[in-house]
Design an enzyme around this catalytic site. Structure first.
Site, PDB file in Angstrom:
ATOM      1  CD  GLU A 252      42.453  44.859 -71.262  1.00 47.86           C
ATOM      2  OE1 GLU A 252      41.430  44.654 -71.938  1.00 47.86           O
ATOM      3  OE2 GLU A 252      42.716  44.226 -70.228  1.00 47.86           O
ATOM      4  CB  CYS A 286      37.026  48.355 -76.221  1.00 48.40           C
ATOM      5  SG  CYS A 286      36.830  48.585 -74.450  1.00 48.40           S
TER       6      CYS A 286
HETATM    7  P1  NAP Z   1      45.502  52.254 -81.940  1.00 50.74           P
HETATM    8  O1  NAP Z   1      45.470  52.943 -83.256  1.00 50.74           O
HETATM    9  O2  NAP Z   1      45.915  50.839 -81.908  1.00 50.74           O
HETATM   10  O3  NAP Z   1      46.453  53.156 -81.020  1.00 50.74           O
HETATM   11  C1  NAP Z   1      46.576  52.947 -79.621  1.00 50.74           C
HETATM   12  C2  NAP Z   1      47.861  53.575 -79.138  1.00 50.74           C
HETATM   13  O4  NAP Z   1      48.976  52.883 -79.711  1.00 50.74           O
HETATM   14  C3  NAP Z   1      48.030  55.031 -79.561  1.00 50.74           C
HETATM   15  O5  NAP Z   1      48.677  55.728 -78.528  1.00 50.74           O
HETATM   16  C4  NAP Z   1      48.914  54.895 -80.772  1.00 50.74           C
HETATM   17  O6  NAP Z   1      49.622  56.039 -81.096  1.00 50.74           O
HETATM   18  C5  NAP Z   1      49.844  53.799 -80.333  1.00 50.74           C
HETATM   19  N1  NAP Z   1      50.566  53.119 -81.403  1.00 50.74           N
HETATM   20  C6  NAP Z   1      50.282  53.079 -82.725  1.00 50.74           C
HETATM   21  N2  NAP Z   1      51.201  52.321 -83.378  1.00 50.74           N
HETATM   22  C7  NAP Z   1      52.084  51.886 -82.458  1.00 50.74           C
HETATM   23  C8  NAP Z   1      53.240  51.052 -82.501  1.00 50.74           C
HETATM   24  N3  NAP Z   1      53.682  50.501 -83.624  1.00 50.74           N
HETATM   25  N4  NAP Z   1      53.893  50.805 -81.355  1.00 50.74           N
HETATM   26  C9  NAP Z   1      53.449  51.320 -80.196  1.00 50.74           C
HETATM   27  N5  NAP Z   1      52.359  52.113 -80.081  1.00 50.74           N
HETATM   28  C10 NAP Z   1      51.677  52.387 -81.200  1.00 50.74           C
HETATM   29  O7  NAP Z   1      44.093  52.329 -81.208  1.00 50.74           O
HETATM   30  P2  NAP Z   1      43.129  53.574 -81.103  1.00 50.74           P
HETATM   31  O8  NAP Z   1      42.524  53.802 -82.446  1.00 50.74           O
HETATM   32  O9  NAP Z   1      43.805  54.697 -80.403  1.00 50.74           O
HETATM   33  O10 NAP Z   1      42.030  53.002 -80.088  1.00 50.74           O
HETATM   34  C11 NAP Z   1      40.927  52.310 -80.499  1.00 50.74           C
HETATM   35  C12 NAP Z   1      41.116  50.829 -80.219  1.00 50.74           C
HETATM   36  O11 NAP Z   1      41.347  50.630 -78.847  1.00 50.74           O
HETATM   37  C13 NAP Z   1      39.877  50.011 -80.551  1.00 50.74           C
HETATM   38  O12 NAP Z   1      40.243  48.852 -81.252  1.00 50.74           O
HETATM   39  C14 NAP Z   1      39.317  49.650 -79.186  1.00 50.74           C
HETATM   40  O13 NAP Z   1      38.558  48.470 -79.178  1.00 50.74           O
HETATM   41  C15 NAP Z   1      40.567  49.536 -78.383  1.00 50.74           C
HETATM   42  N6  NAP Z   1      40.264  49.684 -76.954  1.00 50.74           N
HETATM   43  C16 NAP Z   1      40.261  48.569 -76.171  1.00 50.74           C
HETATM   44  C17 NAP Z   1      39.933  48.661 -74.821  1.00 50.74           C
HETATM   45  C18 NAP Z   1      39.899  47.441 -73.943  1.00 50.74           C
HETATM   46  O14 NAP Z   1      39.711  47.593 -72.745  1.00 50.74           O
HETATM   47  N7  NAP Z   1      40.059  46.235 -74.465  1.00 50.74           N
HETATM   48  C19 NAP Z   1      39.629  49.918 -74.277  1.00 50.74           C
HETATM   49  C20 NAP Z   1      39.650  51.034 -75.101  1.00 50.74           C
HETATM   50  C21 NAP Z   1      39.971  50.905 -76.440  1.00 50.74           C
HETATM   51  P3  NAP Z   1      48.966  57.258 -81.893  1.00 50.74           P
HETATM   52  O15 NAP Z   1      49.083  58.323 -80.895  1.00 50.74           O
HETATM   53  O16 NAP Z   1      49.807  57.444 -83.101  1.00 50.74           O
HETATM   54  O17 NAP Z   1      47.565  56.905 -82.219  1.00 50.74           O
END
Ligand code: NAP
Length: 498
Positions: A252, A286
């Site tokens: 997602e 999102c």
């Molecule tokens: P993110 O930076 O991609 O991080 C998401 C999660 O992934 C965090 O727990 C992060 O850890 C972890 N992560 C980072 N690098 C990783 C890796 N290499 N392998 C595995 N996990 C890893 O996203 P965010 O900034 O937290 O969230 C914002 C994004 O989420 C936006 O793009 C938004 O659109 C999207 N979103 C989408 C939906 C949907 O339903 N489509 C809903 C909500 C949000 P850390 O703890 O280090 O950050």
């Protein structure tokens, strides 16, 4: 305020991290310390994966009946309801979102658990009619196995709930990894899962950085499925890492969601919803409607009204009853949003309001960004194509229905979109032509646990919620039983049976 201590939970035991390192969780509102979270090490990750694998391969849980698993999920919903205030307060502290918004989010979390408990009860094996009375051919549903469930910081518990509830109903075991910035509500869920009677090792909680804690969950061969909600760049890395062991992935990802207003719309409602779509939770949503597409004839009327109202949005802290929207999650995110805005102006966008950090009295120590409107945009601009994840609304004009659809689809993303018109046939045509996973007509934003959620194109793979959101965690197995065994007779050579 008491500082919460958040620990890891592995195999039914609350523990500090193997090397005792703790991360400070600071409020985006005033940078005050709100929690201290254990920072998992590689060794902790290893222990958690081993525990979840053991619980799946030799623990009691996979032998629970579907009815038992659904009862567990319903019990979790009851306990979440009991502790809703506590959890909302913890989430509001981590994210600095209004307490009221956090309360709505936790109510949504509870609804998600109730939905999957009910859905599971309606899950039945499927009989296949193969046209031969002696054949009993059935499709049965079995758990995928051990899952890595990785969540973002914007809706910390809700995004994990979309994964945890169906995983439990399906009979999977799992490791939750919330964002390093927002661990507290996941710890409450972990506590409640244990209180509800989840067997040891079925649910495990790891806290810490994505690179150390999240990444191994995406590459370890003992994990069968990774369900990830987060940004596109991370999603691509996860998909690549999962390929090595052909893990199932559910992604997602982000969105760059077109919000189309035709001249014949109820403009009062459309304008009001456009403001909410863009600035709710300071755009950290999102499905935020950050790309306004407006028909030329009403451009000035619509944009002037949005600008005027955006200037009056009350920014504030989680406890301020006047707060309409809060801070961005971190200083790093504020810097990113600011740069995105400056790049847009450099590319020719016209700044109508906002465009800078807000340091109004009382907000000086937080990561506030003013609600921003960039007019005169076009699809070649980065501010139109990239997800800012901040309170920035870009405006493009169109002259025809075909152009509105073409603009709305001119994005690598495909998460959601909205269309406003009084012409029902036009609304249906546009809703059908937009390549996005959710389309709102004369509305923007509502979602239901009963309805599938997910992205077309680079907004993701798979669906959460609805019915499909349960099937992500299930393997369909075909069992063919011949009630009247007979020789196949395929090869000519005769044999004898001993
Ligand atoms: P993110 O930076 O991609 O991080 C998401 C999660 O992934 C965090 O727990 C992060 O850890 C972890 N992560 C980072 N690098 C990783 C890796 N290499 N392998 C595995 N996990 C890893 O996203 P965010 O900034 O937290 O969230 C914002 C994004 O989420 C936006 O793009 C938004 O659109 C999207 N979103 C989408 C939906 C949907 O339903 N489509 C809903 C909500 C949000 P850390 O703890 O280090 O950050």
């Amino acid at each position: 305020m008491e500082i919460a201590r958040v620990r890891l939970c592995i195999d039914g035991q609350w523990i500090d991290s193997a090397d005792g390192v703790v991360r400070e969780i600071r409020s985006p509102f005033d940078n005050g310390l709100v929690a201290q979270a254990a920072e998992a090490t590689a060794d902790d990750v290893e222990q958690a994966i081993a525990a979840a694998r053991r619980a799946f391969d030799s623990g009691p849980f996979p032998h629970w009946t579907l009815e038992q698993r659904c009862a567990l999920v319903a019990r979790v919903a009851d306990l979440l309801e009991r502790d809703a205030q506590l959890i909302a307060a913890a989430e509001s502290a981590d994210t600095a979102k209004r307490l009221l918004e956090a309360e709505y989010d936790i109510a949504d979390v509870i609804a998600v658990f109730r939905h999957f408990a009910a859905l599971g009860r309606a899950l039945h094996e499927r009989q296949v009619d193969v046209g031969r009375p002696e054949i009993d051919s059935r499709i049965v549903y079995e758990p995928v196995g051990v899952c890595g469930l990785i969540g973002p910081w914007n809706y910390p518990l809700l995004q994990l709930a979309w994964k945890v509830a169906p995983a439990l109903v399906a009979g999977c075991t799992f490791i939750m990894k919330p964002s390093e910035l927002t661990p507290s509500s996941a710890a409450h869920l972990m506590r409640i899962l244990m209180e509800a009677g989840t067997p040891d090792g079925v649910a495990n909680l790891l806290l810490g950085a994505g690179a150390v804690v999240g990444a191994p969950l995406t590459s370890d061969p003992r994990i069968d499925l990774v369900s990830f909600t987060g940004g596109l760049a991370t999603g691509k890395r996860i998909m690549a890492a999962a390929a090595a062991t052909v893990k199932k992935v559910a992604l997602e990802l982000g969105g760059k969601n077109p919000h189309i207003i035709f001249a014949d719309a109820d403009l009062d409602a459309a304008i009001d919803n456009a403001i909410t779509a863009a600035f709710l939770h300071s755009g950290q949503v999102c499905s935020a409607g950050t790309r306004l597409l407006v028909e030329r004839a009403v451009h000035d009327q619509v944009v002037d009204a949005i600008v005027e109202r955006a200037r009056r949005i009350h920014l504030g802290g989680p406890a301020d009853p006047l707060t309409e929207t809060g801070a961005l999650i971190s200083e790093a995110h504020l810097v990113k949003v600011q740069k995105y805005c400056l790049d847009g102006i450099a590319e020719g966008a016209v700044l109508r309001t906002g465009g800078q950090r807000s340091t109004a009295p009382g907000l000086e120590r937080g990561w506030f960004f003013e609600p921003t409107v960039l007019d005169n945009c076009n699809t070649r601009m980065r501010c139109v194509q990239d997800e800012s994840f901040g309170p920035i609304l870009t405006v493009e004009v169109f002259d025809s229905e075909a152009e509105a659809v073409a603009l709305g689809n001119d994005t690598i993303y495909g998460l959601s979109g909205g269309v406003w018109t009084r012409d029902e046939a036009k609304a249906q045509r546009v809703a059908g032509a937009l390549r996005h996973g959710t389309i709102w007509v004369n509305d923007y934003g509502p979602y239901r646990p009963e309805a599938e959620w997910g992205g077309f194109k680079q907004s993701g793979i798979g669906r959460e919620l609805g019915v499909d959101g349960l099937h992500e965690y299930l393997e369909a197995k075909h069992i063919w039983r011949n009630t009247t065994p007979a020789r196949s007779g395929w090869f000519a050579s005769e044999g004898t049976t001993a």
